[in-house]
Design an enzyme around this catalytic site. Structure first.
Site, PDB file in Angstrom:
ATOM      1  N   HIS A 199       0.835  -1.193   0.000  1.00 28.61           N
ATOM      2  CA  HIS A 199       0.000   0.000   0.000  1.00 28.61           C
ATOM      3  C   HIS A 199       0.877   1.253   0.000  1.00 28.61           C
ATOM      4  O   HIS A 199       1.956   1.274   0.593  1.00 28.61           O
ATOM      5  CB  HIS A 199      -0.912  -0.012   1.237  1.00 28.61           C
ATOM      6  N   SER A 244      -7.863 -15.113  -1.347  1.00 25.32           N
ATOM      7  CA  SER A 244      -8.382 -13.761  -1.511  1.00 25.32           C
ATOM      8  C   SER A 244      -9.823 -13.735  -1.975  1.00 25.32           C
ATOM      9  O   SER A 244     -10.338 -14.705  -2.537  1.00 25.32           O
ATOM     10  CB  SER A 244      -7.502 -13.012  -2.528  1.00 25.32           C
TER      11      SER A 244
END
Length: 471
Positions: free
Chosen positions: A187, A390
């Site tokens: 991120h 995921s």
């Protein structure tokens, strides 16, 4: 005459005290309107993102309190805004927010200014706080990540970025000359932390899945063996939802000669930090392993209606950040001083309603729906990828930016993604896919557009462009 009186509780004008200095009040409280320069245009950084409409703040007229026109106007604006939110929520797929919540029971608390300033574990002089809720939430996550109550310290942050800023700051204070290592798909807040703290930062390559490439990690560690390592481990990357193998990262550090006093690991679990404990094959995030901190967002999988997060670290590390604050009668080791006191109550409420079993069911539902969506995309001829651990489905970027904005898709290069959250049903996914198929028929008609190749982003086996289809 300025300063001749003020409104009392019953609305009548009461005389001001005799010693009141009328010159202390400016005669005209409304600043003049600043005219925009004709020669200067506002720069739009991202080009395609157009500045939104502005709801101007205007001064009330002298008789507004009597006529009530302003209250009626504001009520009308808010009503229209609520309708807009309702409509936008129907087409919300690209960002990892759980919109399946109901906090009506907490509306009774909106009249209080709840502020958890300072250390959650030390009550300050400010009495309107929710520390008892905050510590309850922290204990819940400490149990999830396997650390004893007397061995951890933490607090509720204002967002996931603050959790990363704090975790990396603790790492830097524990290892002042350490180098920050993070995969290139980490991120952006991780690299923001490196800039803010003036840290040396080394980017590590990733696999097509988005997971950290530990071969490249090892090679770069060997180049800097003389400096400690501060490592960011992703428990779900932003774009591809990839989960770094924590055990392999630790093994790589140890195999390269880094003893446990020479590395610090921060786990960025913004979205999947709460999901992974309920997935059998996932690398376990646990303080029984040599990690230093874990952060998770509260407004993502948990479903808090306001940005917030949870940051947990080892108590032994926190003294390097703590400072006594006399006027608070407390200590503070947080990034932000004042903190939202309502957020802990929202999280406490949800954790009590769902518990570990409730979140386990929601994780299973999300993974099941994500696999369903990925399979349907590929059946429709759309290249797509889904990491095993995921619920983020990556696929070819749509060619129509209006379509992207409608469904609020997050895009990067030739790919876009849908994050399947508890509120994302199969019906909603079907609606999106049906519209996507219709749009693609228009885009590819008469060779107006060419199908994107996404092999470089997600690998050839996931790409269905003419070059890779059938491989």
């Amino acid at each position: 005459m300025v300063g001749s009186g003020h409104l009392g509780a019953n609305g009548t004008v009461e005389p001001l005290p005799e010693d009141f200095d009328a010159s202390a009040v400016i005669k005209e409280p409304v600043p003049p309107t600043v005219a925009e320069s004709e020669n200067v245009k506002r720069a739009i950084v991202l080009g395609k993102n157009v500045h939104t409409l502005c709801l101007e703040v205007t001064e009330p007229d002298a008789d507004d309190e009597i006529t009530g026109e302003r209250d009626a106007y504001m009520a009308s604006v808010l009503s229209k805004y609520k309708k807009s939110l309702t409509e936008r929520t129907k087409h919300h797929l690209g960002y990892p927010y759980n919109l399946d919540f109901d906090y009506g029971a907490l509306s009774q608390l909106q009249h209080f200014s709840i502020n958890n300033l300072g250390d959650p574990f030390i009550e300050s002089n400010y009495g309107v706080h929710s520390r008892q809720f905050e510590v309850g939430v922290l204990d819940w996550f400490a149990r999830l990540w396997e650390i004893e109550k007397d061995e951890y310290w933490g607090y509720m942050t204002n967002c996931g970025t603050e959790g990363n800023l704090h975790g990396i700051l603790v790492g830097r204070e524990v290892l002042p000359d350490g180098i920050l290592y993070a995969s290139q798909e980490s991120h952006y807040s991780v690299f923001k932390a490196a800039r803010m703290y003036r840290m040396d930062c080394v980017k590590i390559a990733t696999l097509h899945t988005g997971e950290i490439d530990c071969n490249d990690f090892k090679a770069k560690l060997l180049l800097h063996k003389d400096k400690p390592a501060i490592v960011n481990v992703n428990i779900g990357t932003t774009v591809k939802g990839a989960v770094d193998d924590l055990d392999l990262v630790i093994k790589t550090l140890e195999d390269t000669g880094f003893s446990r006093d020479k590395f610090y690991i921060h786990c960025d679990g913004a979205l999947f930090g709460l999901m992974m404990p309920f997935v059998k094959l996932a690398p376990k995030v646990s303080f029984k392993k040599p990690i230093g901190s874990v952060s998770v967002s509260g407004h993502k999988f948990v479903g808090c209606p306001m940005p917030c997060g949870v940051q947990i670290t080892r108590l032994e590390h926190i003294n390097v950040l703590s400072n006594n604050v006399e006027y608070l009668a407390s200590r503070d080791a947080t990034i932000m001083g004042s903190r939202n006191g309502h957020a802990p109550i929202f999280l406490w409420y949800t954790l009590n309603r769902k518990g570990y079993r409730g979140f386990q069911k929601e994780v299973q539902k999300c993974l099941r729906n994500a696999h369903y969506f990925k399979d349907r995309l590929r059946e429709a001829g759309v290249g797509a990828m889904l990491n095993e651990l995921s619920s983020t489905v990556v696929f070819e970027r749509p060619h129509d930016e209006e379509f992207v904005r409608k469904w609020q898709l997050a895009c990067q290069g030739n790919i876009a993604h849908v994050v399947v959250m508890p509120n994302v049903t199969k019906g909603k996914l079907d609606d999106f896919l049906n519209e996507l198929v219709e749009k693609r028929a228009q885009w590819f008609k008469d060779d107006k557009f060419q199908q994107y190749c996404i092999a470089s982003e997600v690998g050839e086996t996931c790409c269905l462009c003419p070059l890779h289809k059938g491989k």
